[in-house]
Design a protein around this motif. Structure first.
Motif, PDB file in Angstrom:
ATOM      1  N   THR B 156     -19.552   0.306  30.025  1.00  0.00           N
ATOM      2  CA  THR B 156     -19.712   0.802  31.392  1.00  0.00           C
ATOM      3  C   THR B 156     -20.822   0.049  32.109  1.00  0.00           C
ATOM      4  O   THR B 156     -20.702  -0.314  33.280  1.00  0.00           O
ATOM      5  CB  THR B 156     -20.030   2.306  31.368  1.00  0.00           C
ATOM      6  N   LYS B 157     -21.912  -0.191  31.384  1.00  0.00           N
ATOM      7  CA  LYS B 157     -23.056  -0.900  31.955  1.00  0.00           C
ATOM      8  C   LYS B 157     -22.617  -2.274  32.454  1.00  0.00           C
ATOM      9  O   LYS B 157     -22.882  -2.649  33.593  1.00  0.00           O
ATOM     10  CB  LYS B 157     -24.118  -1.046  30.859  1.00  0.00           C
ATOM     11  N   ILE B 158     -21.887  -2.995  31.595  1.00  0.00           N
ATOM     12  CA  ILE B 158     -21.451  -4.347  31.958  1.00  0.00           C
ATOM     13  C   ILE B 158     -20.469  -4.277  33.131  1.00  0.00           C
ATOM     14  O   ILE B 158     -20.607  -5.001  34.110  1.00  0.00           O
ATOM     15  CB  ILE B 158     -20.780  -5.053  30.759  1.00  0.00           C
ATOM     16  N   GLY B 159     -19.511  -3.376  33.029  1.00  0.00           N
ATOM     17  CA  GLY B 159     -18.481  -3.264  34.074  1.00  0.00           C
ATOM     18  C   GLY B 159     -19.109  -2.996  35.432  1.00  0.00           C
ATOM     19  O   GLY B 159     -18.748  -3.627  36.432  1.00  0.00           O
ATOM     20  N   LEU B 160     -20.056  -2.060  35.476  1.00  0.00           N
ATOM     21  CA  LEU B 160     -20.669  -1.712  36.762  1.00  0.00           C
ATOM     22  C   LEU B 160     -21.587  -2.821  37.265  1.00  0.00           C
ATOM     23  O   LEU B 160     -21.701  -3.043  38.470  1.00  0.00           O
ATOM     24  CB  LEU B 160     -21.423  -0.388  36.646  1.00  0.00           C
ATOM     25  N   ASP B 161     -22.241  -3.528  36.321  1.00  0.00           N
ATOM     26  CA  ASP B 161     -23.098  -4.633  36.754  1.00  0.00           C
ATOM     27  C   ASP B 161     -22.264  -5.775  37.318  1.00  0.00           C
ATOM     28  O   ASP B 161     -22.698  -6.474  38.229  1.00  0.00           O
ATOM     29  CB  ASP B 161     -23.989  -5.113  35.609  1.00  0.00           C
ATOM     30  N   ILE B 162     -21.050  -5.955  36.767  1.00  0.00           N
ATOM     31  CA  ILE B 162     -20.155  -6.974  37.338  1.00  0.00           C
ATOM     32  C   ILE B 162     -19.734  -6.541  38.744  1.00  0.00           C
ATOM     33  O   ILE B 162     -19.775  -7.328  39.692  1.00  0.00           O
ATOM     34  CB  ILE B 162     -18.915  -7.194  36.440  1.00  0.00           C
ATOM     35  N   ALA B 163     -19.373  -5.253  38.882  1.00  0.00           N
ATOM     36  CA  ALA B 163     -18.963  -4.739  40.199  1.00  0.00           C
ATOM     37  C   ALA B 163     -20.092  -4.910  41.211  1.00  0.00           C
ATOM     38  O   ALA B 163     -19.861  -5.199  42.396  1.00  0.00           O
ATOM     39  CB  ALA B 163     -18.572  -3.273  40.090  1.00  0.00           C
ATOM     40  N   ALA B 164     -21.344  -4.750  40.733  1.00  0.00           N
ATOM     41  CA  ALA B 164     -22.498  -4.841  41.637  1.00  0.00           C
ATOM     42  C   ALA B 164     -22.665  -6.236  42.214  1.00  0.00           C
ATOM     43  O   ALA B 164     -23.340  -6.425  43.227  1.00  0.00           O
ATOM     44  CB  ALA B 164     -23.761  -4.431  40.893  1.00  0.00           C
ATOM     45  N   THR B 166     -20.405  -7.973  43.602  1.00  0.00           N
ATOM     46  CA  THR B 166     -19.569  -8.156  44.797  1.00  0.00           C
ATOM     47  C   THR B 166     -20.481  -8.231  46.029  1.00  0.00           C
ATOM     48  O   THR B 166     -21.336  -7.362  46.197  1.00  0.00           O
ATOM     49  CB  THR B 166     -18.599  -6.966  44.969  1.00  0.00           C
ATOM     50  N   PRO B 167     -20.306  -9.259  46.864  1.00  0.00           N
ATOM     51  CA  PRO B 167     -21.192  -9.379  48.020  1.00  0.00           C
ATOM     52  C   PRO B 167     -21.090  -8.160  48.956  1.00  0.00           C
ATOM     53  O   PRO B 167     -20.043  -7.518  49.027  1.00  0.00           O
ATOM     54  CB  PRO B 167     -20.666 -10.640  48.745  1.00  0.00           C
ATOM     55  N   LEU B 168     -22.166  -7.876  49.617  1.00  0.00           N
ATOM     56  CA  LEU B 168     -22.320  -6.815  50.626  1.00  0.00           C
ATOM     57  C   LEU B 168     -22.219  -5.392  50.055  1.00  0.00           C
ATOM     58  O   LEU B 168     -23.178  -4.641  50.076  1.00  0.00           O
ATOM     59  CB  LEU B 168     -21.318  -6.973  51.778  1.00  0.00           C
ATOM     60  N   ILE B 169     -21.040  -5.005  49.535  1.00  0.00           N
ATOM     61  CA  ILE B 169     -20.857  -3.607  49.160  1.00  0.00           C
ATOM     62  C   ILE B 169     -21.088  -3.344  47.676  1.00  0.00           C
ATOM     63  O   ILE B 169     -21.205  -2.198  47.256  1.00  0.00           O
ATOM     64  CB  ILE B 169     -19.445  -3.107  49.533  1.00  0.00           C
ATOM     65  N   GLY B 170     -21.148  -4.413  46.874  1.00  0.00           N
ATOM     66  CA  GLY B 170     -21.165  -4.263  45.412  1.00  0.00           C
ATOM     67  C   GLY B 170     -22.231  -3.315  44.907  1.00  0.00           C
ATOM     68  O   GLY B 170     -21.948  -2.386  44.141  1.00  0.00           O
ATOM     69  N   GLU B 171     -23.477  -3.540  45.356  1.00  0.00           N
ATOM     70  CA  GLU B 171     -24.599  -2.745  44.852  1.00  0.00           C
ATOM     71  C   GLU B 171     -24.430  -1.269  45.213  1.00  0.00           C
ATOM     72  O   GLU B 171     -24.657  -0.377  44.393  1.00  0.00           O
ATOM     73  CB  GLU B 171     -25.906  -3.311  45.435  1.00  0.00           C
ATOM     74  N   VAL B 173     -21.597   0.365  45.919  1.00  0.00           N
ATOM     75  CA  VAL B 173     -20.488   0.957  45.163  1.00  0.00           C
ATOM     76  C   VAL B 173     -20.919   1.238  43.718  1.00  0.00           C
ATOM     77  O   VAL B 173     -20.689   2.334  43.188  1.00  0.00           O
ATOM     78  CB  VAL B 173     -19.251   0.018  45.192  1.00  0.00           C
ATOM     79  N   ALA B 174     -21.576   0.249  43.101  1.00  0.00           N
ATOM     80  CA  ALA B 174     -22.014   0.428  41.706  1.00  0.00           C
ATOM     81  C   ALA B 174     -22.980   1.599  41.606  1.00  0.00           C
ATOM     82  O   ALA B 174     -22.891   2.419  40.687  1.00  0.00           O
ATOM     83  CB  ALA B 174     -22.657  -0.859  41.193  1.00  0.00           C
ATOM     84  N   ASN B 175     -23.907   1.702  42.564  1.00  0.00           N
ATOM     85  CA  ASN B 175     -24.882   2.805  42.550  1.00  0.00           C
ATOM     86  C   ASN B 175     -24.208   4.155  42.727  1.00  0.00           C
ATOM     87  O   ASN B 175     -24.600   5.147  42.105  1.00  0.00           O
ATOM     88  CB  ASN B 175     -25.899   2.621  43.673  1.00  0.00           C
ATOM     89  N   MET B 176     -23.192   4.185  43.589  1.00  0.00           N
ATOM     90  CA  MET B 176     -22.495   5.460  43.816  1.00  0.00           C
ATOM     91  C   MET B 176     -21.718   5.875  42.574  1.00  0.00           C
ATOM     92  O   MET B 176     -21.648   7.055  42.241  1.00  0.00           O
ATOM     93  CB  MET B 176     -21.551   5.347  45.019  1.00  0.00           C
ATOM     94  N   LEU B 177     -21.133   4.895  41.901  1.00  0.00           N
ATOM     95  CA  LEU B 177     -20.388   5.216  40.677  1.00  0.00           C
ATOM     96  C   LEU B 177     -21.342   5.640  39.562  1.00  0.00           C
ATOM     97  O   LEU B 177     -21.074   6.554  38.791  1.00  0.00           O
ATOM     98  CB  LEU B 177     -19.565   4.009  40.214  1.00  0.00           C
ATOM     99  N   ARG B 178     -22.489   4.946  39.501  1.00  0.00           N
ATOM    100  CA  ARG B 178     -23.469   5.217  38.459  1.00  0.00           C
ATOM    101  C   ARG B 178     -24.241   6.507  38.751  1.00  0.00           C
ATOM    102  O   ARG B 178     -24.743   7.150  37.841  1.00  0.00           O
ATOM    103  CB  ARG B 178     -24.451   4.046  38.437  1.00  0.00           C
ATOM    104  N   GLY B 179     -24.376   6.829  40.034  1.00  0.00           N
ATOM    105  CA  GLY B 179     -25.183   7.981  40.419  1.00  0.00           C
ATOM    106  C   GLY B 179     -26.658   7.658  40.352  1.00  0.00           C
ATOM    107  O   GLY B 179     -27.489   8.546  40.169  1.00  0.00           O
TER     108      GLY B 179
END
Lengths: 154, 361
Positions: B156-164, B166-171, B173-179
């Motif tokens: 999960t850590k790796i998956g969300l860090d990859i998602a983060a 993504t330019p502009l919205i990545g961080e 989105v990742a923060n919202m998923l991670r809480g």
């Protein structure tokens, strides 16, 4: 401009209401989505297990012989302390700069290793030496107070 | 007229008046399936639907005992696996079923791709199918965290860090998923809600559209069948001929699932410790392995762009190819048709080779 042209430029009542309906839907949609976004968006300090630490005693020097390392908890951050084979003691935040996995000391190669994607760091200065990590590890300050190893934020 | 027949006719008339059964039966009666040498691939969608039903049933059963709380999640799965009667069986069905479902979906996706089933007028059947695949992979990703063992934590850590990345919205989105910034209770709560409510609702809605479109357009047939003169084209009726075969295939597919569950019940690793190093040899689930290996091969920086972002852009372009192709390869141009086949073969071969490489390295 004659009256026919003027009529053509006028917006009819039906078009006006269609536009107004669209704008109202947009405004209503935003009004609904904004609180949901805020509700889901975490704030800094939301996580109740968040702990700030500026300095802590990790272990005694005799518990960390040369050529060994151990992971420890530095506040909310995983960290690693290493006693290299040549006798130096260093500590770093154990967060791989590649994708955030927790790194560990690798005794055979006397370096720091990330099991997720094979990233490697120099155990002396945390410099990224192999694999995908783009940056060095964040170093922590190590002080030896008598026999105790004290690690603090740099 | 006997009493029974009278009753049957009466009931039929009653239902027909209320539910218009006879017109539905007429539609069902007209449904036909082309017979040709590639017809075996028609079973994939049905098998996927059957496995999906298994996931829904076992998922609901697991929710009875699973506790989405950081200090209890792992223990609750251990309890399901060891203390609850048939708990190991239900959980193994869910875990093995998820893997088989994804495998069958890959077969369904690539077989329809190579049979050019995405062509006009079925572009949106194809696109809803692609989205369903994405949803199923999101199911896999969100469900993987819930047992809260060491591998699931780092995956999960790796998956969300990859998602983060993504330019502009990545961080965001990742923060919202991670809480938050770290994976913890907030992440489990969010992933649980996504896994048991958000994704199933999205999946059911989209599957409804997908199946409706399949009914509207009928079964697609490959070019070799379409080129035949009308007199040489053979069909079988969906009800009851194909349907009986469908049921037989479902039974076979269910037996494969039961065999895997019996021979190799799904286990659980040690409880996640956010401060322990990542376990040596950690790898994602097989269906993320090709992406994992691909990202591993890319250097940290490609020119001014970070390696991960560069890799994501390349994978995004490949995915975009699958979205755009139906609108370009409409069956009128041989060159585009050949391009689509080569594109699909390249992606499929690449995925297989990278997955094998990832598994062995």
């Amino acid at each position: 401009m004659n009256s026919e042209d003027q009529d053509a430029n006028k917006i009819g009542r039906a078009d006006f209401f269609k536009g107004a309906l669209g704008c109202t839907a947009l405004a209503w949609g935003s009004m609904t989505l904004y609180p949901i976004f805020c509700y889901l968006n975490p704030k800094a300090g939301d996580q109740e297990d968040e702990t700030q630490v500026s300095s802590l005693e990790v272990c005694k020097v005799k518990d960390l012989p040369p050529g060994s390392g151990r992971n420890f908890r530095f506040g909310s951050t995983p960290a690693v302390i290493i006693h290299t084979k040549d006798g130096e003691i260093h500590a770093f935040k154990a967060i791989c700069t590649h994708l955030g996995c927790t790194v560990q000391y690798q005794q055979q190669k006397d370096n720091i290793y990330c099991a997720c994607h094979g990233g490697q760091y120099d155990a002396h200065d945390g410099k990224n030496i192999a694999g995908p990590p783009p940056k060095p590890l964040t170093a922590l300050v190590v002080k030896i107070d008598k026999d105790k190893i004290i690690v603090s934020q740099s | 007229m006997s009493g029974n027949t009278k009753l049957k006719n009466g009931l039929q008339a009653f239902l027909d008046e209320r539910f218009n059964i006879s017109s539905l039966l007429q539609i069902a009666d007209k449904k036909k399936v082309p017979i040709h040498k590639h017809a075996v691939w028609y079973y994939m969608g049905g098998i996927a639907t059957m496995y999906l039903a298994v996931q829904f049933i076992t998922g609901i059963l697991l929710m009875i005992y699973y506790v989405p709380e950081i200090s209890s999640a792992h223990a609750s799965i251990l309890k399901i696996n060891s203390k609850i009667d048939f708990g190991w069986f239900i959980r193994s069905l869910h875990s093995w079923g998820a893997n088989l479902l994804i495998a069958i979906l890959f077969a369904h996706l690539f077989s329809t791709f190579f049979m050019k089933a995405y062509r006009r007028p079925r572009e949106f059947t194809w696109l809803t199918g692609l989205l369903l695949m994405v949803i199923c992979m999101a199911f896999g990703f969100s469900g993987y965290l819930l047992p809260w063992d060491d591998v699931s934590f780092f995956a999960t850590k790796i998956g969300l860090d990859i998602a983060a990345k993504t330019p502009l919205i990545g961080e965001t989105v990742a923060n919202m998923l991670r809480g938050g910034e770290h994976i913890g209770q907030a992440t489990i709560s969010r992933f649980f809600a996504i896994h048991v409510i958000v994704l199933p609702a999205a999946l059911l809605a989209l599957l409804g559209v997908h199946l409706l479109l399949v009914q509207l357009h009928g079964m697609s047939a490959p070019g070799s069948f379409n080129d035949l003169p009308e007199a040489k084209k053979t069909y079988e009726k969906f009800f009851p001929d194909f349907f009986y075969k469908d049921i037989l295939v479902w039974i076979l597919a269910a037996n494969v699932l039961f065999a895997l569950v019996m021979l190799n019940p799904w286990g659980i690793g040690p409880e996640a410790d956010p401060f322990a190093p990542a376990p040596v040899g950690i790898k994602p689930e097989w269906y993320f392995l090709s992406m994992f290996q691909f990202l591993k091969l890319i250097p940290p920086m490609v020119g001014p762009i970070e390696g991960e972002l560069f890799g994501m852009v390349l994978m995004g372009l490949a995915a975009l190819g699958f979205v755009i192709l139906p609108f370009v390869d409409n069956g009128k141009s041989k060159a585009w048709s050949r391009f689509a086949t080569i594109f699909g073969l390249l992606i499929l071969t690449g995925m297989i080779l990278l997955s094998i490489w990832g598994a062995l390295s």
